[in-house]
Design an enzyme around this catalytic site. Sequence first.
Site, PDB file in Angstrom:
ATOM      1  N   CYS A 284       1.036  -1.242   0.062  1.00 28.17           N
ATOM      2  CA  CYS A 284      -0.131  -0.058  -0.073  1.00 28.17           C
ATOM      3  C   CYS A 284       1.027   1.450   0.014  1.00 28.17           C
ATOM      4  CB  CYS A 284      -0.775   0.181   1.165  1.00 28.17           C
ATOM      5  SG  CYS A 284      -1.618  -1.623   1.410  1.00 28.17           S
TER       6      CYS A 284
ATOM      7  N   ARG B 134       4.771   0.107  -6.321  1.00 29.39           N
ATOM      8  CA  ARG B 134       4.850  -0.579  -4.998  1.00 29.39           C
ATOM      9  C   ARG B 134       3.762  -1.687  -5.198  1.00 29.39           C
ATOM     10  NH1 ARG B 134       7.922   2.010  -1.363  1.00 29.39           N
ATOM     11  NH2 ARG B 134       7.161   0.525   0.209  1.00 29.39           N
TER      12      ARG B 134
ATOM     13  N   TRP C  15      -3.251  -2.398  -1.301  1.00 31.49           N
ATOM     14  CA  TRP C  15      -2.948  -3.880  -1.850  1.00 31.49           C
ATOM     15  C   TRP C  15      -3.774  -4.780  -0.636  1.00 31.49           C
ATOM     16  CZ3 TRP C  15      -0.336  -8.246  -0.058  1.00 31.49           C
ATOM     17  CH2 TRP C  15       0.123  -9.252  -1.014  1.00 31.49           C
TER      18      TRP C  15
ATOM     19  N   ASN D  64      -1.624   2.000   6.050  1.00 29.26           N
ATOM     20  CA  ASN D  64      -0.874   0.758   5.344  1.00 29.26           C
ATOM     21  C   ASN D  64      -0.470  -0.114   6.643  1.00 29.26           C
ATOM     22  OD1 ASN D  64      -0.638   2.230   3.143  1.00 29.26           O
ATOM     23  ND2 ASN D  64       1.581   2.600   3.215  1.00 29.26           N
ATOM     24  N   GLY D  65      -0.491  -1.336   6.549  1.00 28.40           N
ATOM     25  CA  GLY D  65      -0.265  -2.300   7.589  1.00 28.40           C
ATOM     26  C   GLY D  65      -1.340  -3.082   7.945  1.00 28.40           C
TER      27      GLY D  65
ATOM     28  N   GLU E 105      18.163 -16.732  -9.243  1.00 27.79           N
ATOM     29  CA  GLU E 105      17.839 -15.469  -9.545  1.00 27.79           C
ATOM     30  C   GLU E 105      17.239 -15.574 -11.100  1.00 27.79           C
ATOM     31  OE1 GLU E 105      16.823 -12.869  -8.291  1.00 27.79           O
ATOM     32  OE2 GLU E 105      17.432 -11.113  -9.649  1.00 27.79           O
TER      33      GLU E 105
ATOM     34  N   LYS F  15      13.466 -14.242 -11.754  1.00 27.06           N
ATOM     35  CA  LYS F  15      12.992 -13.244 -12.624  1.00 27.06           C
ATOM     36  C   LYS F  15      11.957 -13.568 -13.592  1.00 27.06           C
ATOM     37  CE  LYS F  15      14.335 -10.580 -10.969  1.00 27.06           C
ATOM     38  NZ  LYS F  15      15.142 -10.057  -9.868  1.00 27.06           N
TER      39      LYS F  15
ATOM     40  N   GLU G 135       8.338 -14.226 -11.863  1.00 26.24           N
ATOM     41  CA  GLU G 135       7.633 -13.095 -11.283  1.00 26.24           C
ATOM     42  C   GLU G 135       7.091 -12.228 -12.433  1.00 26.24           C
ATOM     43  OE1 GLU G 135       9.765 -10.456  -8.864  1.00 26.24           O
ATOM     44  OE2 GLU G 135      11.555 -10.738  -9.920  1.00 26.24           O
TER      45      GLU G 135
ATOM     46  N   HIS H  32      19.376 -35.877  -8.764  1.00 29.24           N
ATOM     47  CA  HIS H  32      18.600 -36.290  -7.453  1.00 29.24           C
ATOM     48  C   HIS H  32      17.135 -36.155  -7.697  1.00 29.24           C
ATOM     49  CE1 HIS H  32      22.364 -37.105  -5.884  1.00 29.24           C
ATOM     50  NE2 HIS H  32      22.790 -35.814  -6.352  1.00 29.24           N
TER      51      HIS H  32
ATOM     52  N   LYS I  52       6.486  -4.043  -4.681  1.00 29.57           N
ATOM     53  CA  LYS I  52       7.953  -3.791  -4.684  1.00 29.57           C
ATOM     54  C   LYS I  52       8.399  -4.028  -3.204  1.00 29.57           C
ATOM     55  CE  LYS I  52      11.544  -2.715  -6.150  1.00 29.57           C
ATOM     56  NZ  LYS I  52      12.456  -3.429  -6.809  1.00 29.57           N
TER      57      LYS I  52
HETATM   58  C1  F6R Z   1      12.244 -10.053  -6.876  1.00 29.96           C
HETATM   59  C2  F6R Z   1      12.212  -9.177  -5.855  1.00 29.96           C
HETATM   60  C3  F6R Z   1      11.774  -9.705  -4.494  1.00 29.96           C
HETATM   61  C4  F6R Z   1      12.752  -8.942  -3.293  1.00 29.96           C
HETATM   62  C5  F6R Z   1      12.411  -9.424  -2.025  1.00 29.96           C
HETATM   63  C6  F6R Z   1      13.114  -8.328  -0.884  1.00 29.96           C
HETATM   64  O1  F6R Z   1      12.730  -9.385  -8.136  1.00 29.96           O
HETATM   65  O2  F6R Z   1      12.600  -7.753  -6.026  1.00 29.96           O
HETATM   66  O3  F6R Z   1      12.343 -11.050  -4.427  1.00 29.96           O
HETATM   67  O4  F6R Z   1      14.151  -9.134  -3.632  1.00 29.96           O
HETATM   68  O5  F6R Z   1      11.146  -8.875  -1.803  1.00 29.96           O
HETATM   69  O6  F6R Z   1      13.242  -7.204  -0.935  1.00 29.96           O
HETATM   70  P1  F6R Z   1      14.132  -6.267  -0.463  1.00 29.96           P
HETATM   71  O7  F6R Z   1      15.412  -6.256  -0.957  1.00 29.96           O
HETATM   72  O8  F6R Z   1      13.361  -4.806  -0.493  1.00 29.96           O
HETATM   73  O9  F6R Z   1      14.236  -6.509   1.019  1.00 29.96           O
END
Ligand code: F6R
Length: 608
Positions: free
Chosen positions: A2, A27, A74, A100-101, A481, A485, A488, A504, A603
Amino acid sequence: MCGIVGYAGIRDVVPILLEGLQRLEYRGYDSAGIAVQDHGAIHVVRSAGKIERLQDKLAGVRLPGQIGIGHTRWATHGKPTELNAHPHSDCGGNFVVIHNGIIENYSLIKRGLQERGHRFKSETDTEVIAHLLEENWDGDLVSTVRSAVSLLAGTFGLAILSAFAPETIALARRGSPLLLGIGKNEMFAASDVSAIRRHTNQVIYLEDEDLAIITPSSYEISSLQGTPVRRDQQTVEWEIASAEKQGFSHFMLKEIFEQPEAVINAMRGRVLDQDGTARLGGLDTVRDQLRATDHLIIVSCGTSYYAGLIGRYIIESHTDIAVEVELASEFRYRNLNLKQGTVVLAISQSGETADTLAAVREAKRKGVAVLGLVNAVGSTIARETVAGIYNHAGPEIGVASTKAFVSQLTILYLLALLLGRERNLSISEGKQFIAALQSIPGKISQILAESDAIRDIAERYAVFENFMFIGRKYNFPIALEGALKLKEISYLHSEGYAAGEMKHGPIALIHPQFPTVCIAPQGESYDKIISNLQEIKARSGPVLAIATHGDQEIARLADDVIYIPDIEERYSPFLTVIPLQLLAYHIANFNGREIDEPRNLAKSVTVE
Ligand code: F6R
């Protein structure tokens, strides 16, 4: 997740709120709304879906006023409908709240309020706050807010308008970020500085248990318990242009292309060429502890966790420190041996990730030194850690983390260099290490120049629905990673594995419609990963290899190859990750996905 924006000033508030909300879109959200204060009358407009729908609702509506609050929601409690969108009001419409929260005890409070005659219009936890304000109104907004929030359990960043205090916005924080922006004859509030950066670079970050009152010409901060507090004003160092697309079709693509700069910025002023070492000023106060430690625990989530995994390999291979990397969300379930001298390092781009913050607090409670590696200046993790290093990567807007990741790697490598040089790493080894790091931005640029060729390969792979990513040693976390990527932003099923694990179990998945991305740069693990590649080809699985320029052998084995410039294996993750980011980006684009704001994702994950 949010987002909150607020304005009290002399300008028409609606455009300021809408622009602020648009800057918070990255976000992640599913509904939005604003409330405008006009001579004691508060008007609320909300809508489900994107901000454009809110704008459509506002078109043609005259909403005068110079004080207001806006929110992107959100959904947590209740579906993303207009009725559940914030702001929420009490029965009399005299208190309007955005939040927010999560209010953990909301159902108990709600039941009591209903029994006492309050009528609820939404399914949210937030609405109870508006009714509590109504019920606790004592003629003074500050003391009413104190009484109402004293009944809440959980986390909140709150912005409140009251018809009884027409010049004022009340703000309260416990566990959800909030800041004030200071302008000339105008004040701003936001959960994230990007919402207000266009208007001011002067901010005050509120801390947990702070209650602030802003008017167009003043602000006052006290604690929720009633004591006055002083918070320093800070200058935001990045320009608004860095939070804009600047001609790129998506923030993610722009941020991928900013990576050479992200490495340079992370290294700026931190390399001592003559001494073959690094200087991380933010760690000066814990230098002795770092010199003495033989146990480092890294806590983080998602992409930041994968950076931590690479950090483990590089720190362990240059020092005698045993490094553990723990998912922040699992940290509390481990009974780790946090002996005297253990150091914990929290890695977080946003500095607000709830799980990472909880791990920071738990480690602090256990009495060990907790350090931060954070991009967002002034964020909660940056403030709650005893010492730390900022990335200086600038705002990362695309939900999928890219430039923050290479920046995190850069700093972890500098940390390995610093810790190594304080142990057995020689000056000449240190100088070689620095030279290798300094070559990385140029090599990343060479890969970025191949973006179109990578797009052509991505087009062929965009038809598949399942992907495997494999790598070894430094490139095992890159496999994780790469898979993250892709899944997501494209919503395609992808799995990352240590290549040695294929036999395995996962190799059972391989068939002609299940491609594997095989990360195989030259180095110690090359021969073994080539064997893995051959096992996949023997089962008719398509293979896209990431390999070092000049590798002819792999071109004969794999279906497609993306080449990276030659580099020693230990630095290769900086390069191997780049084609994987571009591959994910282009595949998602071919599939018509919303790349910068993928479904269900936020985000900054501020709930556990
Ligand atoms: C993936 C991504 C998330 C963040 C994770 C941690 O592309 O962005 O997996 O890496 O939510 O976020 P931070 O680094 O802000 O703690």
